[in-house]
Design a protein around this motif. Structure first.
Motif, PDB file in Angstrom:
ATOM      1  N   GLY A   6     -74.750 -29.519   5.127  1.00  0.00           N
ATOM      2  CA  GLY A   6     -74.747 -30.635   6.055  1.00  0.00           C
ATOM      3  C   GLY A   6     -73.498 -31.490   5.997  1.00  0.00           C
ATOM      4  N   LYS A   7     -72.567 -31.155   5.076  1.00  0.00           N
ATOM      5  CA  LYS A   7     -71.331 -31.919   4.940  1.00  0.00           C
ATOM      6  C   LYS A   7     -70.278 -31.398   5.927  1.00  0.00           C
ATOM      7  N   VAL A   8     -69.156 -32.121   5.984  1.00  0.00           N
ATOM      8  CA  VAL A   8     -68.097 -31.806   6.948  1.00  0.00           C
ATOM      9  C   VAL A   8     -66.855 -31.308   6.220  1.00  0.00           C
ATOM     10  N   VAL A  84     -64.707 -32.148   2.687  1.00  0.00           N
ATOM     11  CA  VAL A  84     -63.893 -31.075   2.099  1.00  0.00           C
ATOM     12  C   VAL A  84     -62.690 -30.809   3.004  1.00  0.00           C
ATOM     13  N   PHE A  85     -61.526 -30.683   2.399  1.00  0.00           N
ATOM     14  CA  PHE A  85     -60.339 -30.241   3.145  1.00  0.00           C
ATOM     15  C   PHE A  85     -59.712 -29.062   2.429  1.00  0.00           C
ATOM     16  N   VAL A  86     -59.461 -27.991   3.176  1.00  0.00           N
ATOM     17  CA  VAL A  86     -58.775 -26.809   2.641  1.00  0.00           C
ATOM     18  C   VAL A  86     -57.425 -26.696   3.334  1.00  0.00           C
ATOM     19  N   ASN A  87     -56.363 -26.938   2.583  1.00  0.00           N
ATOM     20  CA  ASN A  87     -55.007 -26.817   3.125  1.00  0.00           C
ATOM     21  C   ASN A  87     -54.551 -25.368   2.981  1.00  0.00           C
ATOM     22  N   ASN A  88     -54.638 -24.635   4.074  1.00  0.00           N
ATOM     23  CA  ASN A  88     -54.350 -23.207   4.030  1.00  0.00           C
ATOM     24  C   ASN A  88     -53.140 -22.813   4.877  1.00  0.00           C
ATOM     25  N   ALA A  89     -52.761 -23.624   5.853  1.00  0.00           N
ATOM     26  CA  ALA A  89     -51.671 -23.263   6.759  1.00  0.00           C
ATOM     27  C   ALA A  89     -50.394 -22.967   5.971  1.00  0.00           C
ATOM     28  N   GLY A  90     -49.731 -21.888   6.335  1.00  0.00           N
ATOM     29  CA  GLY A  90     -48.503 -21.522   5.649  1.00  0.00           C
ATOM     30  C   GLY A  90     -47.690 -20.532   6.453  1.00  0.00           C
ATOM     31  N   VAL A  91     -46.411 -20.422   6.125  1.00  0.00           N
ATOM     32  CA  VAL A  91     -45.528 -19.503   6.833  1.00  0.00           C
ATOM     33  C   VAL A  91     -44.493 -18.967   5.850  1.00  0.00           C
ATOM     34  N   ALA A 116     -48.612 -30.287   4.728  1.00  0.00           N
ATOM     35  CA  ALA A 116     -49.586 -30.405   3.639  1.00  0.00           C
ATOM     36  C   ALA A 116     -49.705 -31.851   3.180  1.00  0.00           C
ATOM     37  N   CYS A 117     -48.566 -32.528   3.034  1.00  0.00           N
ATOM     38  CA  CYS A 117     -48.580 -33.933   2.612  1.00  0.00           C
ATOM     39  C   CYS A 117     -49.323 -34.797   3.624  1.00  0.00           C
ATOM     40  N   VAL A 118     -49.041 -34.575   4.902  1.00  0.00           N
ATOM     41  CA  VAL A 118     -49.685 -35.372   5.951  1.00  0.00           C
ATOM     42  C   VAL A 118     -51.193 -35.131   5.968  1.00  0.00           C
ATOM     43  N   CYS A 119     -51.592 -33.863   5.927  1.00  0.00           N
ATOM     44  CA  CYS A 119     -53.022 -33.530   5.993  1.00  0.00           C
ATOM     45  C   CYS A 119     -53.782 -33.999   4.754  1.00  0.00           C
ATOM     46  N   ILE A 120     -53.169 -33.855   3.580  1.00  0.00           N
ATOM     47  CA  ILE A 120     -53.829 -34.320   2.354  1.00  0.00           C
ATOM     48  C   ILE A 120     -53.973 -35.836   2.386  1.00  0.00           C
ATOM     49  N   ARG A 121     -52.924 -36.527   2.805  1.00  0.00           N
ATOM     50  CA  ARG A 121     -52.975 -37.996   2.904  1.00  0.00           C
ATOM     51  C   ARG A 121     -54.108 -38.451   3.818  1.00  0.00           C
ATOM     52  N   GLU A 122     -54.184 -37.852   5.005  1.00  0.00           N
ATOM     53  CA  GLU A 122     -55.205 -38.256   5.970  1.00  0.00           C
ATOM     54  C   GLU A 122     -56.602 -37.832   5.518  1.00  0.00           C
ATOM     55  N   SER A 123     -56.697 -36.703   4.827  1.00  0.00           N
ATOM     56  CA  SER A 123     -57.996 -36.247   4.321  1.00  0.00           C
ATOM     57  C   SER A 123     -58.545 -37.209   3.281  1.00  0.00           C
ATOM     58  N   GLY A 134     -65.784 -35.952  -2.684  1.00  0.00           N
ATOM     59  CA  GLY A 134     -65.080 -34.997  -1.837  1.00  0.00           C
ATOM     60  C   GLY A 134     -64.273 -34.029  -2.661  1.00  0.00           C
ATOM     61  N   HIS A 135     -63.705 -33.044  -1.994  1.00  0.00           N
ATOM     62  CA  HIS A 135     -62.933 -32.017  -2.689  1.00  0.00           C
ATOM     63  C   HIS A 135     -61.819 -31.530  -1.763  1.00  0.00           C
ATOM     64  N   ILE A 136     -60.617 -31.485  -2.288  1.00  0.00           N
ATOM     65  CA  ILE A 136     -59.468 -30.935  -1.567  1.00  0.00           C
ATOM     66  C   ILE A 136     -59.059 -29.639  -2.249  1.00  0.00           C
ATOM     67  N   ILE A 137     -58.937 -28.595  -1.451  1.00  0.00           N
ATOM     68  CA  ILE A 137     -58.494 -27.294  -1.946  1.00  0.00           C
ATOM     69  C   ILE A 137     -57.137 -26.986  -1.335  1.00  0.00           C
ATOM     70  N   VAL A 138     -56.167 -26.660  -2.163  1.00  0.00           N
ATOM     71  CA  VAL A 138     -54.831 -26.296  -1.682  1.00  0.00           C
ATOM     72  C   VAL A 138     -54.611 -24.807  -1.952  1.00  0.00           C
ATOM     73  N   ILE A 139     -54.415 -24.044  -0.883  1.00  0.00           N
ATOM     74  CA  ILE A 139     -54.090 -22.622  -1.048  1.00  0.00           C
ATOM     75  C   ILE A 139     -52.595 -22.519  -1.306  1.00  0.00           C
TER      76      ILE A 139
END
Length: 245
Positions: A6-8, A84-91, A116-123, A134-139
């Motif tokens: 039920g979490k986001v 939960v935020f999963v930072n997965n975007a990469g190139v 990654a910095c922007v998304c983690i900050r906002e998360s 909460g939990h942040i996962i960085v790939i």
């Protein structure tokens, strides 16, 4: 994973490969998952593989801060918080650093580091708004820890961007502890994974090299999320075992 039902959750780069796999797994664990990507149709197609939970596809270029901030505003207006935020975007650019264009350096750092910095900050802001945990996962990547010697070193500035990501996760983890935020942060660093990511290389470059599966990385994500409140998995490094590949 029951505590997350039920979490986001938010997953960047969720249209294919590791991101798509994680998005499906989180949704099937009962979460509402917002999948970010430029190929929004591919994210929408993932809904056909969901037995529980929910996937919401949002088109977003993570290097465009305006688009990113609009997504976070939408999450806040719609759900009021994030868990939960999963930072997965990469190139990755498959060329010699010494023969590359400056724009390749910039685009790699824009995706792998700045976004990654922007998304983690906002998360962190939205997770704090939840008032619980909460939990942040960085790939990340093994190339963010060491650079192997290869006959043709076609890594470009990718390892440099991932070394930066390693430093960022350690910095943010210390800041979260300083703020006494109830937010865990886990960095997951896989070796070569059998995804579309490898299409950046000629097939001969990857031939014979051991590769992980997306499921291996997703299993590490689920493990980190499933740990008890007093346990933080700070770093997971994954390598394929050659004889099983």
């Amino acid at each position: 994973m029951d505590k997350w039902k039920g979490k986001v959750a938010l997953v960047s780069g969720s249209s294919t490969g590791i991101g798509a796999n994680i998005t499906k797994a989180l949704a099937n664990s009962g979460l509402t998952v917002i999948g970010l990507g430029r190929r929004v149709e591919a994210i929408q197609d993932l809904t056909n593989q969901i037995q529980s939970g929910k996937i919401i596809a949002k088109k977003c270029d993570v290097t465009n801060e305006t688009e990113v901030l609009e997504v976070f505003k939408w999450i806040k207006d719609t759900f009021g918080h994030l868990n939960v935020f999963v930072n997965n975007a990469g190139v990755i650019k498959s060329d010699l650093l010494l023969e590359s264009k400056t724009e390749d350096f910039k685009s790699t750092f824009d995706v792998n580091v700045i976004s990654a910095c922007v998304c983690i900050r906002e998360s962190v802001k939205l997770i704090k708004a939840n008032g619980s945990f909460g939990h942040i996962i960085v790939i990340n990547s093994v190339l963010g820890h060491r650079i192997p010697d290869l006959p043709v070193p076609l890594f470009n500035v990718y390892p440099a961007s991932k070394f930066a990501l390693t430093a960022i996760t350690q910095t943010v983890r210390q800041e979260l502890a300083f703020q006494q935020a109830n937010i865990k942060l886990t960095s997951i660093s896989p070796g070569m994974v059998n995804t579309e990511f490898l299409t950046a290389y000629d097939s001969s470059f990857c031939a014979g090299l051991p590769r992980l599966k997306c499921d291996d990385v997703t299993a590490a994500v689920l493990y980190a999320l499933s740990t008890s409140e007093q346990t933080q998995v700070e770093e997971v490094i994954l390598q394929a075992v050659p004889e099983y590949c």
